[in-house]
Enzyme design. Structure first.
Site, PDB file in Angstrom:
ATOM      1  N   HIS A  73      74.213  32.612  34.450  1.00  0.00           N
ATOM      2  CA  HIS A  73      73.092  33.398  34.287  1.00  0.00           C
ATOM      3  C   HIS A  73      74.449  34.715  33.406  1.00  0.00           C
ATOM      4  O   HIS A  73      74.700  35.132  34.747  1.00  0.00           O
ATOM      5  CB  HIS A  73      71.827  33.732  34.838  1.00  0.00           C
ATOM      6  CG  HIS A  73      71.047  32.826  34.986  1.00  0.00           C
ATOM      7  ND1 HIS A  73      69.823  33.004  34.492  1.00  0.00           N
ATOM      8  CD2 HIS A  73      70.902  31.328  36.199  1.00  0.00           C
ATOM      9  CE1 HIS A  73      69.175  31.793  35.252  1.00  0.00           C
ATOM     10  NE2 HIS A  73      69.734  30.937  35.777  1.00  0.00           N
ATOM     11  N   PHE A 119      73.838  39.679  39.406  1.00  0.00           N
ATOM     12  CA  PHE A 119      72.654  40.127  40.035  1.00  0.00           C
ATOM     13  C   PHE A 119      71.677  39.101  39.341  1.00  0.00           C
ATOM     14  O   PHE A 119      71.603  39.393  37.879  1.00  0.00           O
ATOM     15  CB  PHE A 119      72.452  41.334  40.001  1.00  0.00           C
ATOM     16  CG  PHE A 119      70.813  42.296  40.449  1.00  0.00           C
ATOM     17  CD1 PHE A 119      70.685  41.810  41.419  1.00  0.00           C
ATOM     18  CD2 PHE A 119      70.441  42.801  39.301  1.00  0.00           C
ATOM     19  CE1 PHE A 119      69.255  42.345  42.033  1.00  0.00           C
ATOM     20  CE2 PHE A 119      68.394  42.570  39.611  1.00  0.00           C
ATOM     21  CZ  PHE A 119      68.418  42.397  40.998  1.00  0.00           C
ATOM     22  N   ILE A 121      67.953  38.365  39.026  1.00  0.00           N
ATOM     23  CA  ILE A 121      66.343  37.952  39.229  1.00  0.00           C
ATOM     24  C   ILE A 121      65.321  37.548  37.801  1.00  0.00           C
ATOM     25  O   ILE A 121      66.027  37.759  36.676  1.00  0.00           O
ATOM     26  CB  ILE A 121      66.170  39.460  39.166  1.00  0.00           C
ATOM     27  CG1 ILE A 121      64.595  40.194  39.274  1.00  0.00           C
ATOM     28  CG2 ILE A 121      66.385  39.721  37.840  1.00  0.00           C
ATOM     29  CD1 ILE A 121      64.328  41.471  40.013  1.00  0.00           C
ATOM     30  N   ALA A 123      63.501  38.019  35.512  1.00  0.00           N
ATOM     31  CA  ALA A 123      63.632  39.498  34.611  1.00  0.00           C
ATOM     32  C   ALA A 123      62.116  39.565  33.451  1.00  0.00           C
ATOM     33  O   ALA A 123      62.461  40.756  33.560  1.00  0.00           O
ATOM     34  CB  ALA A 123      64.954  39.548  33.561  1.00  0.00           C
TER      35      ALA A 123
END
Length: 169
Positions: A73, A119, A121, A123
């Protein structure tokens, strides 16, 4: 359930040769362990069966497996060039003002310094401001707590990506 009642995209995934199915799973999640577990459980009768297998595999990933998954990622605000999934998932940052993008870069770096990984998430559907607020909130977490949040976020991302995979006819 017979193959005629299996949705076409899922039937196509079930029928892929092992190396092609593995490659498709690796596009959804970079964890080799996760992909192998899902591959070993084929064929799937329903998309929900596939998602449940994904959730179970995600729950069992080791720290090293999670690290491998996260390595697939890019940082929020910097989707991988030529990767339409990354760009689509991070579209909330695409039109963000330059100041927000710069702030997100600083927060990403601070987060990575603290936790040793990007980080992460889910999204999809989030605005740039929501992602910024999330990293600000989560940077105060203990590493163990953050690791479990990352596991949950990866699970959400994997479900979205698997849904796209099996939706294809």
């Amino acid at each position: 359930m017979t193959s005629t009642s299996t949705p076409p995209g899922l039937a196509r995934f079930n029928a892929l040769e092992e190396h092609a199915a593995f490659a498709a799973l690796q596009e959804a999640c970079a964890s080799t362990t996760w992909a192998r577990r899902l591959l070993a459980a084929r064929p799937y009768a329903t998309a929900e069966d596939l998602y449940a297998a994904s959730d179970a595999a995600m729950a069992d990933l080791t720290t090293a497996d999670l690290d491998e998954a996260m390595a697939g990622h890019p940082p929020i605000g910097r989707p991988r060039p030529g990767d339409p999934a990354s760009a689509r998932e991070q579209s909330g940052m695409a039109g963000a003002p330059d100041g927000l993008k710069a702030e997100m870069l600083e927060l990403n770096l601070a987060y990575q310094e603290k936790f040793g990984h990007v980080f992460l998430i889910c999204a999809t559907g989030r605005t740039g401001e929501q992602m910024r607020d999330a990293v600000k909130e989560r940077i105060g977490n203990a590493p163990e707590q953050e690791r479990e949040i990352v596991r949950t976020e990866l699970g959400k991302i994997n479900r979205i990506r698997l849904a796209r995979l099996v939706a294809k006819d």
